[in-house]
Scaffold this motif. Structure first.
Motif, PDB file in Angstrom:
ATOM      1  N   PRO A  30       0.815  -1.219   0.000  1.00  0.00           N
ATOM      2  CA  PRO A  30       0.000   0.000   0.000  1.00  0.00           C
ATOM      3  C   PRO A  30       0.844   1.261   0.000  1.00  0.00           C
ATOM      4  CG  PRO A  30       0.122  -0.912   2.207  1.00  0.00           C
ATOM      5  CD  PRO A  30       0.808  -1.904   1.307  1.00  0.00           C
ATOM      6  N   ARG A  31       0.385   2.276  -0.715  1.00  0.00           N
ATOM      7  CA  ARG A  31       0.993   3.601  -0.632  1.00  0.00           C
ATOM      8  C   ARG A  31       0.420   4.308   0.597  1.00  0.00           C
ATOM      9  NH1 ARG A  31       3.790   5.620  -5.161  1.00  0.00           N
ATOM     10  NH2 ARG A  31       4.476   3.838  -6.403  1.00  0.00           N
ATOM     11  N   SER A  32       1.017   5.433   0.957  1.00  0.00           N
ATOM     12  CA  SER A  32       0.580   6.160   2.150  1.00  0.00           C
ATOM     13  C   SER A  32      -0.857   6.655   2.026  1.00  0.00           C
ATOM     14  CB  SER A  32       1.509   7.344   2.415  1.00  0.00           C
ATOM     15  OG  SER A  32       1.571   8.196   1.289  1.00  0.00           O
ATOM     16  N   SER A  33      -1.344   6.819   0.779  1.00  0.00           N
ATOM     17  CA  SER A  33      -2.722   7.273   0.579  1.00  0.00           C
ATOM     18  C   SER A  33      -3.753   6.226   1.007  1.00  0.00           C
ATOM     19  CB  SER A  33      -2.947   7.631  -0.890  1.00  0.00           C
ATOM     20  OG  SER A  33      -2.629   6.528  -1.724  1.00  0.00           O
ATOM     21  N   LEU A  37       0.681   5.167   8.030  1.00  0.00           N
ATOM     22  CA  LEU A  37       1.412   4.520   9.123  1.00  0.00           C
ATOM     23  C   LEU A  37       1.488   5.391  10.373  1.00  0.00           C
ATOM     24  CD1 LEU A  37       4.369   2.917   7.145  1.00  0.00           C
ATOM     25  CD2 LEU A  37       2.410   1.732   8.132  1.00  0.00           C
ATOM     26  N   LEU A  38       1.122   6.660  10.265  1.00  0.00           N
ATOM     27  CA  LEU A  38       1.111   7.538  11.436  1.00  0.00           C
ATOM     28  C   LEU A  38      -0.175   7.369  12.254  1.00  0.00           C
ATOM     29  CD1 LEU A  38       2.528  10.789   9.791  1.00  0.00           C
ATOM     30  CD2 LEU A  38       3.774   9.081  11.126  1.00  0.00           C
ATOM     31  N   ASP A  39      -1.123   6.599  11.726  1.00  0.00           N
ATOM     32  CA  ASP A  39      -2.420   6.357  12.377  1.00  0.00           C
ATOM     33  C   ASP A  39      -2.448   4.909  12.877  1.00  0.00           C
ATOM     34  OD1 ASP A  39      -5.068   5.810  13.046  1.00  0.00           O
ATOM     35  OD2 ASP A  39      -5.891   6.946  11.369  1.00  0.00           O
ATOM     36  N   PHE A  40      -2.271   4.731  14.192  1.00  0.00           N
ATOM     37  CA  PHE A  40      -2.175   3.374  14.744  1.00  0.00           C
ATOM     38  C   PHE A  40      -3.439   2.557  14.486  1.00  0.00           C
ATOM     39  CE2 PHE A  40      -2.436   0.343  18.392  1.00  0.00           C
ATOM     40  CZ  PHE A  40      -1.339  -0.438  18.053  1.00  0.00           C
ATOM     41  N   SER A  41      -4.597   3.166  14.637  1.00  0.00           N
ATOM     42  CA  SER A  41      -5.857   2.442  14.415  1.00  0.00           C
ATOM     43  C   SER A  41      -5.964   1.964  12.972  1.00  0.00           C
ATOM     44  CB  SER A  41      -7.056   3.338  14.757  1.00  0.00           C
ATOM     45  OG  SER A  41      -7.052   3.674  16.127  1.00  0.00           O
ATOM     46  N   PRO A  72      14.397  18.544  12.041  1.00  0.00           N
ATOM     47  CA  PRO A  72      14.708  17.477  12.984  1.00  0.00           C
ATOM     48  C   PRO A  72      13.479  16.894  13.682  1.00  0.00           C
ATOM     49  CG  PRO A  72      15.340  19.605  13.890  1.00  0.00           C
ATOM     50  CD  PRO A  72      14.985  19.837  12.456  1.00  0.00           C
ATOM     51  N   VAL A  73      12.455  17.707  13.934  1.00  0.00           N
ATOM     52  CA  VAL A  73      11.249  17.208  14.607  1.00  0.00           C
ATOM     53  C   VAL A  73      10.558  16.157  13.747  1.00  0.00           C
ATOM     54  CG1 VAL A  73       8.960  17.808  15.488  1.00  0.00           C
ATOM     55  CG2 VAL A  73      10.905  19.322  15.932  1.00  0.00           C
ATOM     56  N   GLY A  74      10.369  16.466  12.473  1.00  0.00           N
ATOM     57  CA  GLY A  74       9.714  15.520  11.583  1.00  0.00           C
ATOM     58  C   GLY A  74      10.486  14.224  11.413  1.00  0.00           C
ATOM     59  N   PHE A  75      11.813  14.335  11.318  1.00  0.00           N
ATOM     60  CA  PHE A  75      12.622  13.133  11.139  1.00  0.00           C
ATOM     61  C   PHE A  75      12.588  12.240  12.374  1.00  0.00           C
ATOM     62  CE2 PHE A  75      14.285  15.375   7.484  1.00  0.00           C
ATOM     63  CZ  PHE A  75      14.528  14.346   6.587  1.00  0.00           C
ATOM     64  N   LEU A  76      12.471  12.830  13.554  1.00  0.00           N
ATOM     65  CA  LEU A  76      12.348  12.036  14.780  1.00  0.00           C
ATOM     66  C   LEU A  76      10.939  11.474  14.932  1.00  0.00           C
ATOM     67  CD1 LEU A  76      13.229  10.958  17.567  1.00  0.00           C
ATOM     68  CD2 LEU A  76      12.683  13.222  18.496  1.00  0.00           C
ATOM     69  N   VAL A  77       9.944  12.347  14.959  1.00  0.00           N
ATOM     70  CA  VAL A  77       8.582  11.940  15.331  1.00  0.00           C
ATOM     71  C   VAL A  77       7.938  11.063  14.260  1.00  0.00           C
ATOM     72  CG1 VAL A  77       6.271  12.765  15.909  1.00  0.00           C
ATOM     73  CG2 VAL A  77       8.281  13.947  16.814  1.00  0.00           C
ATOM     74  N   ASP A  78       8.041  11.439  12.984  1.00  0.00           N
ATOM     75  CA  ASP A  78       7.394  10.647  11.935  1.00  0.00           C
ATOM     76  C   ASP A  78       7.985   9.243  11.859  1.00  0.00           C
ATOM     77  OD1 ASP A  78       5.918  12.873  11.431  1.00  0.00           O
ATOM     78  OD2 ASP A  78       6.691  13.249   9.422  1.00  0.00           O
ATOM     79  N   ASN A  79       9.307   9.145  11.901  1.00  0.00           N
ATOM     80  CA  ASN A  79       9.931   7.815  11.829  1.00  0.00           C
ATOM     81  C   ASN A  79       9.653   6.993  13.082  1.00  0.00           C
ATOM     82  OD1 ASN A  79      11.443   7.638   9.224  1.00  0.00           O
ATOM     83  ND2 ASN A  79      12.340   9.530   9.984  1.00  0.00           N
ATOM     84  N   LEU A  80       9.627   7.648  14.235  1.00  0.00           N
ATOM     85  CA  LEU A  80       9.311   6.949  15.477  1.00  0.00           C
ATOM     86  C   LEU A  80       7.890   6.417  15.453  1.00  0.00           C
ATOM     87  CD1 LEU A  80      10.372   6.205  18.289  1.00  0.00           C
ATOM     88  CD2 LEU A  80       9.546   8.428  19.089  1.00  0.00           C
ATOM     89  N   ASP A  81       6.936   7.244  15.025  1.00  0.00           N
ATOM     90  CA  ASP A  81       5.537   6.821  14.993  1.00  0.00           C
ATOM     91  C   ASP A  81       5.306   5.708  13.981  1.00  0.00           C
ATOM     92  OD1 ASP A  81       4.971   8.618  16.963  1.00  0.00           O
ATOM     93  OD2 ASP A  81       3.927  10.058  15.681  1.00  0.00           O
ATOM     94  N   GLY A  83       7.499   3.468  12.878  1.00  0.00           N
ATOM     95  CA  GLY A  83       8.099   2.240  13.379  1.00  0.00           C
ATOM     96  C   GLY A  83       7.301   1.636  14.509  1.00  0.00           C
ATOM     97  N   ARG A  84       6.946   2.458  15.480  1.00  0.00           N
ATOM     98  CA  ARG A  84       6.174   1.979  16.635  1.00  0.00           C
ATOM     99  C   ARG A  84       4.842   1.380  16.182  1.00  0.00           C
ATOM    100  NH1 ARG A  84       1.867   4.009  19.124  1.00  0.00           N
ATOM    101  NH2 ARG A  84       1.554   3.662  21.367  1.00  0.00           N
ATOM    102  N   ASN A  85       4.141   2.075  15.312  1.00  0.00           N
ATOM    103  CA  ASN A  85       2.806   1.630  14.913  1.00  0.00           C
ATOM    104  C   ASN A  85       2.836   0.304  14.167  1.00  0.00           C
ATOM    105  OD1 ASN A  85       1.706   3.895  16.087  1.00  0.00           O
ATOM    106  ND2 ASN A  85       1.414   5.015  14.171  1.00  0.00           N
ATOM    107  N   ILE A  86       3.740   0.152  13.201  1.00  0.00           N
ATOM    108  CA  ILE A  86       3.748  -1.082  12.415  1.00  0.00           C
ATOM    109  C   ILE A  86       4.231  -2.266  13.255  1.00  0.00           C
ATOM    110  CG2 ILE A  86       6.064  -0.765  11.405  1.00  0.00           C
ATOM    111  CD1 ILE A  86       2.954  -2.229   9.640  1.00  0.00           C
ATOM    112  N   VAL A  87       5.196  -2.036  14.145  1.00  0.00           N
ATOM    113  CA  VAL A  87       5.721  -3.140  14.957  1.00  0.00           C
ATOM    114  C   VAL A  87       4.691  -3.585  15.993  1.00  0.00           C
ATOM    115  CG1 VAL A  87       7.492  -3.792  16.627  1.00  0.00           C
ATOM    116  CG2 VAL A  87       8.135  -2.515  14.577  1.00  0.00           C
ATOM    117  N   LEU A  88       4.100  -2.661  16.717  1.00  0.00           N
ATOM    118  CA  LEU A  88       3.126  -3.021  17.749  1.00  0.00           C
ATOM    119  C   LEU A  88       1.849  -3.597  17.139  1.00  0.00           C
ATOM    120  CD1 LEU A  88       3.473  -0.108  20.333  1.00  0.00           C
ATOM    121  CD2 LEU A  88       4.354  -2.444  20.503  1.00  0.00           C
ATOM    122  N   ALA A  89       1.400  -3.040  16.025  1.00  0.00           N
ATOM    123  CA  ALA A  89       0.199  -3.564  15.382  1.00  0.00           C
ATOM    124  C   ALA A  89       0.448  -4.964  14.815  1.00  0.00           C
ATOM    125  CB  ALA A  89      -0.265  -2.622  14.275  1.00  0.00           C
TER     126      ALA A  89
END
Length: 307
Positions: A30-33, A37-41, A72-81, A83-89
């Protein structure tokens, strides 16, 4: 085998999809559209609906030094979210195998010897891309912790060296070293410029692997997942100076101007070379040398400019 690939629109994802052996798998890309991946649900629902056997996490917000310093904020938060979302889900959905793609930015800065996998979290990160690196470290550690709590899960991390290749970003505001060099020298040749500027003195060394080779390693991992270490570098085992990258690109294009060094500009780490001992023991090696990889990348660049 049903494989979910995140980041299918990025350079790594498109190279994976282009690999001829991916036809052997049932691939969901899937593409981001269609999968945010930033939406855990949304990630939870997607995994419950499609029930993949393996997840390859190749998505990420990526860019060169300029982009990392600027956002720097986007590179930290977007990548963190992501990664966290796909791994935990994936864990919640009962997906037993996950291949997480990390980055050699996870390693300590200013380490002159080849970077071994056990060096993660053993020193200060490079400040120019610290946010991105922190997100990659946390995602890799989360994979570790899940396996530690339940050994029936196999969540593993490949740590590629720097990459370039087809489907790369060539816009100077977002590009990494090699695509930036290709664009810069192409423009200089088109404009008949007599010189091209290099940031720093050009002596810093970098290891860049053709992205099609990483795709080949990913396919090999799908087939030899049990033998894959929890953390494994994917690289060449040798590096080149910045000056050498400029020289090879110039040779491929037939550019005959000179290079001028701007010593006031940042250059990042003096050297970043990954150890490939685990990779060699696993039985895989890259196929492209520098010139052949740059030739294919430049060919793609020219195709993109004609569209």
């Amino acid at each position: 085998m049903k494989v979910l690939l995140t980041g299918s629109g990025g350079m790594v994802g498109q190279n994976v999809l282009e690999h001829p052996s991916m036809r052997d798998f049932d691939v969901i890309a899937p593409r981001s559209s269609s999968l945010n991946l930033l939406d855990f649900s949304a990630v939870q629902l997607f995994l419950e609906e499609h029930k993949p056997d393996v997840v390859i996490h190749a998505a990420g917000k990526v860019g060169g030094i300029q982009a990392n310093v600027r956002e720097p904020v986007g590179f930290l938060v977007d990548n963190l979210d992501m990664g966290r979302n796909i791994v935990l889900a994936s864990r919640q959905a009962g997906v037993k195998r996950l291949l997480n793609l990390g980055s050699s930015c996870m390693y300590p800065r200013n380490h002159s010897e080849p970077l071994r996998e056990e060096l993660v979290l053993k020193g200060e990160l490079e400040p120019t891309n610290e946010g991105y690196a922190l997100a990659k470290v946390v995602t890799a550690r989360l994979c570790d912790y899940i396996v530690r709590e339940d050994a029936s899960f196999q969540y593993k991390t490949l740590i590629p060296c720097n990459l370039y290749g087809r489907f790369d970003k060539f816009d100077p505001s977002h590009s990494h070293l090699i695509p930036a060099i290709i664009h810069k020298i192409h423009v200089a040749r088109e404009n008949n410029d007599s010189s091209v500027e290099i940031w720093g003195d050009g002596s810093a060394r970098r290891e860049f692997m053709y992205a099609g080779d990483l795709a080949d390693a990913v396919v090999h991992a799908l087939r030899a997942f049990d033998a894959l270490p929890a953390y494994m570098n994917v690289g060449l085992g040798h590096d080149y100076s910045i000056n050498e990258y400029y020289q090879v690109v110039a040779e491929v294009m037939g550019y005959r101007g000179e290079f001028v060094h701007d010593l006031s500009k940042p250059v990042g780490m003096a050297r970043k070379l990954v150890s490939i001992e685990r990779q060699q023991a696993w039985g895989w090696s890259a196929r492209h040398d520098l010139r052949s990889g740059i030739e294919k990348t430049y060919s793609f660049y020219l195709q993109e400019k004609q569209q």
